[in-house]
Design a protein around this motif. Structure first.
Motif, PDB file in Angstrom:
ATOM      1  N   THR A 145       0.864  -1.187   0.000  1.00 16.46           N
ATOM      2  CA  THR A 145       0.000   0.000   0.000  1.00 16.46           C
ATOM      3  C   THR A 145       0.899   1.235   0.000  1.00 16.46           C
ATOM      4  OG1 THR A 145      -1.948   1.012   1.089  1.00 16.46           O
ATOM      5  CG2 THR A 145      -0.170   0.257   2.519  1.00 16.46           C
ATOM      6  N   PRO A 146       0.420   2.384  -0.496  1.00 17.05           N
ATOM      7  CA  PRO A 146       1.256   3.589  -0.479  1.00 17.05           C
ATOM      8  C   PRO A 146       1.619   4.016   0.944  1.00 17.05           C
ATOM      9  CG  PRO A 146      -0.616   3.864  -1.961  1.00 17.05           C
ATOM     10  CD  PRO A 146      -0.868   2.603  -1.193  1.00 17.05           C
ATOM     11  N   ASN A 147       2.783   4.617   1.076  1.00 18.86           N
ATOM     12  CA  ASN A 147       3.209   5.260   2.319  1.00 18.86           C
ATOM     13  C   ASN A 147       2.895   6.739   2.183  1.00 18.86           C
ATOM     14  OD1 ASN A 147       4.564   6.427   4.476  1.00 18.86           O
ATOM     15  ND2 ASN A 147       6.594   6.128   3.562  1.00 18.86           N
ATOM     16  N   THR A 148       1.891   7.212   2.902  1.00 18.89           N
ATOM     17  CA  THR A 148       1.448   8.595   2.726  1.00 18.89           C
ATOM     18  C   THR A 148       2.515   9.609   3.124  1.00 18.89           C
ATOM     19  OG1 THR A 148      -0.425  10.086   3.087  1.00 18.89           O
ATOM     20  CG2 THR A 148       0.403   8.895   5.011  1.00 18.89           C
ATOM     21  N   GLU A 149       3.436   9.226   4.006  1.00 21.75           N
ATOM     22  CA  GLU A 149       4.495  10.155   4.409  1.00 21.75           C
ATOM     23  C   GLU A 149       5.384  10.539   3.228  1.00 21.75           C
ATOM     24  OE1 GLU A 149       6.332   9.022   8.406  1.00 21.75           O
ATOM     25  OE2 GLU A 149       5.138   7.254   7.871  1.00 21.75           O
ATOM     26  N   PHE A 150       5.514   9.620   2.261  1.00 21.71           N
ATOM     27  CA  PHE A 150       6.362   9.889   1.104  1.00 21.71           C
ATOM     28  C   PHE A 150       5.751  10.969   0.211  1.00 21.71           C
ATOM     29  CE2 PHE A 150       8.810   9.153  -2.713  1.00 21.71           C
ATOM     30  CZ  PHE A 150      10.021   8.685  -2.240  1.00 21.71           C
ATOM     31  N   ASN A 151       4.474  11.256   0.403  1.00 21.87           N
ATOM     32  CA  ASN A 151       3.818  12.302  -0.388  1.00 21.87           C
ATOM     33  C   ASN A 151       4.474  13.668  -0.194  1.00 21.87           C
ATOM     34  OD1 ASN A 151       2.119  10.274  -1.130  1.00 21.87           O
ATOM     35  ND2 ASN A 151       0.278  11.110  -0.148  1.00 21.87           N
ATOM     36  N   ALA A 152       5.250  13.800   0.870  1.00 26.31           N
ATOM     37  CA  ALA A 152       5.966  15.055   1.103  1.00 26.31           C
ATOM     38  C   ALA A 152       6.935  15.359  -0.031  1.00 26.31           C
ATOM     39  CB  ALA A 152       6.721  14.985   2.433  1.00 26.31           C
ATOM     40  N   TRP A 175      -2.095   5.236   4.448  1.00 26.90           N
ATOM     41  CA  TRP A 175      -1.541   5.029   5.773  1.00 26.90           C
ATOM     42  C   TRP A 175      -0.109   5.536   5.890  1.00 26.90           C
ATOM     43  CZ3 TRP A 175      -3.518  -0.686   6.080  1.00 26.90           C
ATOM     44  CH2 TRP A 175      -4.794  -0.692   6.652  1.00 26.90           C
ATOM     45  N   THR A 176       0.219   6.043   7.068  1.00 30.10           N
ATOM     46  CA  THR A 176       1.611   6.300   7.415  1.00 30.10           C
ATOM     47  C   THR A 176       2.299   4.963   7.681  1.00 30.10           C
ATOM     48  OG1 THR A 176       1.163   6.421   9.784  1.00 30.10           O
ATOM     49  CG2 THR A 176       0.948   8.477   8.520  1.00 30.10           C
ATOM     50  N   ARG A 177       3.610   5.004   7.857  1.00 26.49           N
ATOM     51  CA  ARG A 177       4.321   3.770   8.184  1.00 26.49           C
ATOM     52  C   ARG A 177       3.823   3.180   9.501  1.00 26.49           C
ATOM     53  NH1 ARG A 177      10.273   6.055   7.779  1.00 26.49           N
ATOM     54  NH2 ARG A 177       9.112   7.923   8.385  1.00 26.49           N
ATOM     55  N   MET A 178       3.581   4.026  10.486  1.00 29.70           N
ATOM     56  CA  MET A 178       3.122   3.523  11.778  1.00 29.70           C
ATOM     57  C   MET A 178       1.732   2.901  11.664  1.00 29.70           C
ATOM     58  SD  MET A 178       2.698   5.505  15.447  1.00 29.70           S
ATOM     59  CE  MET A 178       4.471   5.737  15.581  1.00 29.70           C
ATOM     60  N   GLN A 179       0.841   3.538  10.922  1.00 27.84           N
ATOM     61  CA  GLN A 179      -0.515   3.003  10.760  1.00 27.84           C
ATOM     62  C   GLN A 179      -0.492   1.652  10.039  1.00 27.84           C
ATOM     63  OE1 GLN A 179      -2.018   6.509   8.747  1.00 27.84           O
ATOM     64  NE2 GLN A 179      -3.430   6.960  10.440  1.00 27.84           N
ATOM     65  N   GLU A 209      17.966  18.495  -3.167  1.00 23.04           N
ATOM     66  CA  GLU A 209      18.532  18.397  -1.827  1.00 23.04           C
ATOM     67  C   GLU A 209      17.447  18.422  -0.760  1.00 23.04           C
ATOM     68  OE1 GLU A 209      21.432  21.384  -1.285  1.00 23.04           O
ATOM     69  OE2 GLU A 209      22.805  20.600  -2.810  1.00 23.04           O
ATOM     70  N   GLY A 210      16.279  18.885  -1.130  1.00 23.39           N
ATOM     71  CA  GLY A 210      15.194  18.937  -0.171  1.00 23.39           C
ATOM     72  C   GLY A 210      14.436  17.632  -0.030  1.00 23.39           C
ATOM     73  N   PHE A 211      14.933  16.558  -0.664  1.00 19.45           N
ATOM     74  CA  PHE A 211      14.264  15.261  -0.575  1.00 19.45           C
ATOM     75  C   PHE A 211      14.149  14.838   0.886  1.00 19.45           C
ATOM     76  CE2 PHE A 211      14.387  10.653  -0.272  1.00 19.45           C
ATOM     77  CZ  PHE A 211      13.390  10.278  -1.149  1.00 19.45           C
ATOM     78  N   ILE A 212      12.979  14.372   1.247  1.00 17.83           N
ATOM     79  CA  ILE A 212      12.722  13.970   2.633  1.00 17.83           C
ATOM     80  C   ILE A 212      12.762  12.454   2.724  1.00 17.83           C
ATOM     81  CG2 ILE A 212      11.066  14.027   4.521  1.00 17.83           C
ATOM     82  CD1 ILE A 212       9.982  16.642   3.314  1.00 17.83           C
ATOM     83  N   ALA A 213      13.689  11.919   3.514  1.00 15.65           N
ATOM     84  CA  ALA A 213      13.780  10.478   3.725  1.00 15.65           C
ATOM     85  C   ALA A 213      12.713  10.062   4.733  1.00 15.65           C
ATOM     86  CB  ALA A 213      15.174  10.101   4.217  1.00 15.65           C
ATOM     87  N   CYS A 214      11.725   9.366   4.269  1.00 18.21           N
ATOM     88  CA  CYS A 214      10.602   8.999   5.151  1.00 18.21           C
ATOM     89  C   CYS A 214      10.083   7.616   4.765  1.00 18.21           C
ATOM     90  CB  CYS A 214       9.491  10.041   5.060  1.00 18.21           C
ATOM     91  SG  CYS A 214       9.050  10.483   3.364  1.00 18.21           S
ATOM     92  N   GLY A 215      10.998   6.673   4.581  1.00 19.03           N
ATOM     93  CA  GLY A 215      10.588   5.331   4.186  1.00 19.03           C
ATOM     94  C   GLY A 215      10.439   5.235   2.681  1.00 19.03           C
ATOM     95  N   GLY A 216       9.799   4.182   2.235  1.00 12.36           N
ATOM     96  CA  GLY A 216       9.615   3.974   0.813  1.00 12.36           C
ATOM     97  C   GLY A 216       8.352   4.618   0.293  1.00 12.36           C
ATOM     98  N   CYS A 217       8.290   4.785  -1.019  1.00 11.09           N
ATOM     99  CA  CYS A 217       7.076   5.316  -1.644  1.00 11.09           C
ATOM    100  C   CYS A 217       5.922   4.353  -1.427  1.00 11.09           C
ATOM    101  CB  CYS A 217       7.346   5.519  -3.135  1.00 11.09           C
ATOM    102  SG  CYS A 217       5.971   6.227  -4.044  1.00 11.09           S
ATOM    103  N   SER A 218       6.245   3.058  -1.448  1.00  9.06           N
ATOM    104  CA  SER A 218       5.261   2.018  -1.151  1.00  9.06           C
ATOM    105  C   SER A 218       5.797   1.191   0.007  1.00  9.06           C
ATOM    106  CB  SER A 218       5.030   1.132  -2.381  1.00  9.06           C
ATOM    107  OG  SER A 218       3.997   0.193  -2.153  1.00  9.06           O
TER     108      SER A 218
END
Length: 336
Positions: A145-152, A175-179, A209-218
């Motif tokens: 499922t998509p990781n919504t945090e990656f939407n940043a 869902w976020t990674r935690m959810q 350079e502003g890429f946000i590391a927040c897990g995978g896209c999926s």
């Protein structure tokens, strides 16, 4: 160049799913929410794990139009009748809602895949879909499922603002990674599975350079059945199951099987075709990829044993102990 995934996200996801199935020696797969058959089509290609080939694929979807497209994509082609497979493959497409028209008691599959589907149902239906995914107690379950945090990292989605949007107009939630992990751990506990959660698509090529590391896209949850897991009947009295909309059986090579001098002649001819002209050497996989060779031997191990015995005037090139057949090289010698 605009930020992008390389390979594309859809390909990374399918590769992750396929490699997980191969690693667990899966031979039959049910995909819940198969859509147009993209993942099933990816799995039609012969598995590198030829001792445990996938021989039965089943797709279940609620959309008849999507299944019509899947049927077109999965139907054996003229090339399939010419380049015959070494192992059988049967494909079944089912029309139905997994949450209300569960599969029959006699249905079985080694693995269930539900990829990028759960976010398309209303949150009130998640429990029913979860129960459907685990109902037949397969050895392996894969959910992505998509990781919504990656939407940043997607400017147009306005993540974290009042104007935030989901990735797809049909998504009911993301869902976020935690959810996702909370859902996955609850499912693993409820249905008696061990769990591993993985990230897919960790980095975009060309990202600023502003890429946000927040897990995978999926994100992918891999569930492996524990001994105490049991099938759970969902069907109520009088309730009908999914309807079969298509069945395909791929043609299989049935002979003739060569032996002795004929087989040696075929192998030498094909080895000469794939070998280096100067050294007369070739890699195992180059020879194995020749369809006629694959049809005669059926399994990599059978070809490796034949070559290692020095038959047909072909000899293994000296290699370090423990090398697998796939990485081995051979030399064509004299027939005398």
């Amino acid at each position: 160049m605009a930020p992008h995934f390389d390979p594309p996200m859809w390909e990374q996801r399918r590769i992750c799913i396929a490699n997980t199935l191969y690693a667990h020696n899966v031979q039959s797969v049910l995909e819940v929410g198969c859509g147009e058959g993209n993942i099933l089509s990816f799995l039609v290609s012969p598995s590198p794990n030829d001792h445990h080939p996938i021989t039965h694929l089943t797709g279940l979807d609620i959309s008849s139009s999507a299944l019509n497209l899947a049927s077109q994509a999965l139907r054996p082609t003229l090339q399939d009748t010419r380049d015959l497979r070494t192992d059988p493959l049967r494909i079944t497409l089912l029309l139905g809602d997994a949450t209300t028209a569960p599969l029959g008691e006699d249905f079985d599959a080694d693995a269930v895949v539900c990829s990028e589907v759960i976010e398309h149902v209303h949150e009130a239906q998640v429990d029913a879909l979860t129960a459907a995914i685990f109902a037949i107690a397969p050895r392996l379950v894969i959910v992505t499922t998509p990781n919504t945090e990656f939407n940043a990292n997607f400017a147009g989605l306005n993540y974290g603002t009042p104007a935030a949007r989901l990735r797809d107009a049909d998504h009911k939630f993301e869902w976020t990674r935690m959810q996702f992990e909370q859902w996955a751990h609850a499912a693993a506990e409820a249905f008696a599975y061990s769990l591993e959660v993985r990230a897919i698509g960790l980095r975009m090529r060309g990202a600023s350079e502003g890429f946000i590391a927040c897990g995978g896209c999926s994100q992918m949850a891999v569930f492996v059945r524990r001994p105490e897991a049991r099938r759970r009947s969902q069907r109520e009295a009088g309730a009908g199951g999914p309807a079969v909309v298509a069945r395909f059986e791929y043609p299989v090579f049935e002979g003739p099987r060569l032996s002795g001098a004929e087989l040696a002649g075929l192998v030498r001819e094909m080895a000469q075709m794939v070998s280096d002209c100067e050294s007369a050497c070739f890699g195992f996989e180059s020879l194995w990829d020749v369809l006629e060779v694959k049809q005669q031997f059926g399994r990599r191990s059978a070809l490796a044993a034949w070559l290692d015995a020095g038959r047909g005037g072909i000899f293994a090139v000296a290699s370090s102990a423990g090398d697998s057949a796939a990485g081995r090289r051979y030399r064509i010698g004299s027939c005398s």
